[in-house]
Design an enzyme around this catalytic site. Structure first.
Site, PDB file in Angstrom:
ATOM      1  N   ASP A   1       0.867  -1.184   0.000  1.00  0.00           N
ATOM      2  CA  ASP A   1       0.000   0.000   0.000  1.00  0.00           C
ATOM      3  C   ASP A   1       0.898   1.225   0.000  1.00  0.00           C
ATOM      4  O   ASP A   1       2.102   1.144   0.265  1.00  0.00           O
ATOM      5  CB  ASP A   1      -0.885  -0.010   1.256  1.00  0.00           C
ATOM      6  CG  ASP A   1      -1.770   1.233   1.353  1.00  0.00           C
ATOM      7  OD1 ASP A   1      -2.295   1.673   0.310  1.00  0.00           O
ATOM      8  OD2 ASP A   1      -1.929   1.774   2.455  1.00  0.00           O
ATOM      9  N   SER A   2       0.278   2.387  -0.225  1.00  0.00           N
ATOM     10  CA  SER A   2       1.041   3.631  -0.166  1.00  0.00           C
ATOM     11  C   SER A   2       1.421   3.977   1.278  1.00  0.00           C
ATOM     12  O   SER A   2       2.274   4.825   1.496  1.00  0.00           O
ATOM     13  CB  SER A   2       0.193   4.758  -0.747  1.00  0.00           C
ATOM     14  OG  SER A   2      -1.040   4.825  -0.062  1.00  0.00           O
TER      15      SER A   2
ATOM     16  N   GLU B   1      -3.883   8.409   8.359  1.00  0.00           N
ATOM     17  CA  GLU B   1      -2.425   8.365   8.531  1.00  0.00           C
ATOM     18  C   GLU B   1      -2.025   8.996   9.873  1.00  0.00           C
ATOM     19  O   GLU B   1      -1.018   8.642  10.473  1.00  0.00           O
ATOM     20  CB  GLU B   1      -1.712   9.097   7.392  1.00  0.00           C
ATOM     21  CG  GLU B   1      -1.729   8.354   6.057  1.00  0.00           C
ATOM     22  CD  GLU B   1      -0.831   7.122   6.022  1.00  0.00           C
ATOM     23  OE1 GLU B   1       0.260   7.139   6.596  1.00  0.00           O
ATOM     24  OE2 GLU B   1      -1.259   6.109   5.422  1.00  0.00           O
TER      25      GLU B   1
ATOM     26  N   CYS C   1     -10.936   2.723  -0.808  1.00  0.00           N
ATOM     27  CA  CYS C   1      -9.563   3.079  -0.461  1.00  0.00           C
ATOM     28  C   CYS C   1      -9.283   2.283   0.806  1.00  0.00           C
ATOM     29  O   CYS C   1     -10.128   2.244   1.712  1.00  0.00           O
ATOM     30  CB  CYS C   1      -9.504   4.585  -0.184  1.00  0.00           C
ATOM     31  SG  CYS C   1      -8.017   5.121   0.660  1.00  0.00           S
TER      32      CYS C   1
ATOM     33  N   HIS D   1      -7.568   2.750   3.252  1.00  0.00           N
ATOM     34  CA  HIS D   1      -7.538   3.499   4.511  1.00  0.00           C
ATOM     35  C   HIS D   1      -8.937   3.560   5.143  1.00  0.00           C
ATOM     36  O   HIS D   1      -9.058   3.708   6.344  1.00  0.00           O
ATOM     37  CB  HIS D   1      -7.058   4.939   4.274  1.00  0.00           C
ATOM     38  CG  HIS D   1      -5.560   5.075   4.136  1.00  0.00           C
ATOM     39  ND1 HIS D   1      -4.850   4.420   3.166  1.00  0.00           N
ATOM     40  CD2 HIS D   1      -4.666   5.804   4.850  1.00  0.00           C
ATOM     41  CE1 HIS D   1      -3.571   4.743   3.282  1.00  0.00           C
ATOM     42  NE2 HIS D   1      -3.428   5.577   4.296  1.00  0.00           N
TER      43      HIS D   1
ATOM     44  N   CYS E   1      -4.135  -1.185  -1.996  1.00  0.00           N
ATOM     45  CA  CYS E   1      -4.228   0.264  -2.179  1.00  0.00           C
ATOM     46  C   CYS E   1      -5.240   0.494  -3.296  1.00  0.00           C
ATOM     47  O   CYS E   1      -5.066  -0.029  -4.414  1.00  0.00           O
ATOM     48  CB  CYS E   1      -2.854   0.806  -2.583  1.00  0.00           C
ATOM     49  SG  CYS E   1      -2.865   2.560  -2.996  1.00  0.00           S
TER      50      CYS E   1
HETATM   51  N1  DGL Z   1      -4.371   3.440   0.568  1.00  0.00           N
HETATM   52  C1  DGL Z   1      -4.532   4.373  -0.524  1.00  0.00           C
HETATM   53  C2  DGL Z   1      -5.670   3.894  -1.377  1.00  0.00           C
HETATM   54  O1  DGL Z   1      -6.298   2.907  -1.054  1.00  0.00           O
HETATM   55  C3  DGL Z   1      -4.897   5.764  -0.068  1.00  0.00           C
HETATM   56  C4  DGL Z   1      -3.792   6.660   0.310  1.00  0.00           C
HETATM   57  C5  DGL Z   1      -3.144   7.392  -0.824  1.00  0.00           C
HETATM   58  O2  DGL Z   1      -3.698   8.345  -1.382  1.00  0.00           O
HETATM   59  O3  DGL Z   1      -2.055   6.990  -1.078  1.00  0.00           O
HETATM   60  O4  DGL Z   1      -5.952   4.509  -2.372  1.00  0.00           O
END
Ligand code: DGL
Length: 271
Positions: free
Chosen positions: A10-11, A151, A185, A187, A73
């Site tokens: 993931d990011s 985050e 997403c 998150h 992600c």
């Molecule tokens: N985890 C990323 C996603 O699911 C979101 C965070 C980002 O913008 O990097 O898109």
């Protein structure tokens, strides 16, 4: 029986929602996780940059001989969908598993999607849903602020700022009468209790991490890649910024102390 780990990336730390679900559904599988905490967020960047980062992240996981790549992600899953589809090993993102679940769950055909700007602009969720449910009415909302709130670990159910942000982002989805919302997403499943309260009774939330983990189980079985069911999985976490921030947040999200399993990696070496 295949002992190699599942590679998850993931990011940042949102992908831990997928890890949490894999640990529950596939407790015998090993996981190598990469969180690109030095370059988060991805969702506000250009498609070219996201694709470059995706290729590097995958290269890193391939050095660990992963048997399957799980893109945890939403942004990578949608923007780099072709790249993932063309890998020379089983791989999945969150878009297909979430679209399958949403098409199955909705009763009135109105589906809301919450994602990053890059995810919403890609239209990938819409395409995956429409290929399974052509008449679905889709309301997509990009919710970039929610990524920063997660985050920063502002995920408590009574957090006033996060509640206000969720209310504002959900307004078009609620007004349209959607009975199903994809947390597009990774998150966002970490904000499920807040999103659920705001969306109200009768709305089904599709947890992208959980749906992805179920899909991974299916892929492992289909490809004969399952590990020995008697063993307990082992986990290793790599991040591209200082590990302290990551393992502190991971403690809340996973409910365990991972500091001894967490290491820094210089992702720029993987070009
Ligand atoms: N985890 C990323 C996603 O699911 C979101 C965070 C980002 O913008 O990097 O898109």
């Amino acid at each position: 029986m295949d002992k190699r780990p599942i590679g998850v990336f993931d990011s940042g730390l949102g992908g831990l929602s997928t890890v949490r679900a894999i640990k529950k559904i596939l407790p015998n599988e090993d996981i190598i996780y990469f969180g690109d905490t030095g370059r988060v967020p991805y969702g506000t960047r250009s498609n070219e940059t996201i694709e470059t980062y995706t290729a590097q992240d995958i290269k890193f996981l391939e050095r660990h001989s992963c048997k399957l790549i799980a893109v945890a992600c939403g942004t990578v899953s949608t923007v780099s969908a072709e790249l993932i589809k063309n890998l020379n090993k089983p791989a999945t993102g969150i878009a297909i598993p979430s679209a399958i679940a949403a098409a199955k769950a909705t009763k009135n055909g109105k589906i809301g999607i919450m994602g990053t700007s890059a995810t919403i602009n890609s239209g990938a969720f819409d395409r995956e849903i429409h290929s399974r449910y052509p008449k679905a009415e889709i309301i997509s909302v990009s919710c970039p602020l929610l990524v920063s709130l997660v985050e920063n670990n502002w995920i408590a159910v009574d957090d006033e700022v996060t509640n206000a942000a969720v209310k504002r982002y959900l307004e078009p989805i609620i007004s349209a009468g959607c009975d199903t919302i994809i947390l597009g997403c990774t998150h966002f499943p970490l904000l499920s209790p807040i999103i659920k309260n705001v969306a109200g009774e009768g709305v089904t939330l599709i947890d992208s991490g959980y749906e992805e983990a179920k899909y991974i189980k299916k892929l492992l079985k289909e490809n004969n890649l399952e590990n020995d069911s008697e063993r307990k999985g082992e986990y290793k976490y790599f991040v591209s910024d200082k590990p302290q921030n990551f393992y502190t947040a991971a403690n809340t999200l996973l409910g365990e102390d991972i500091r001894n399993e967490c290491e820094f990696v210089d992702i720029f070496k993987y070009i």
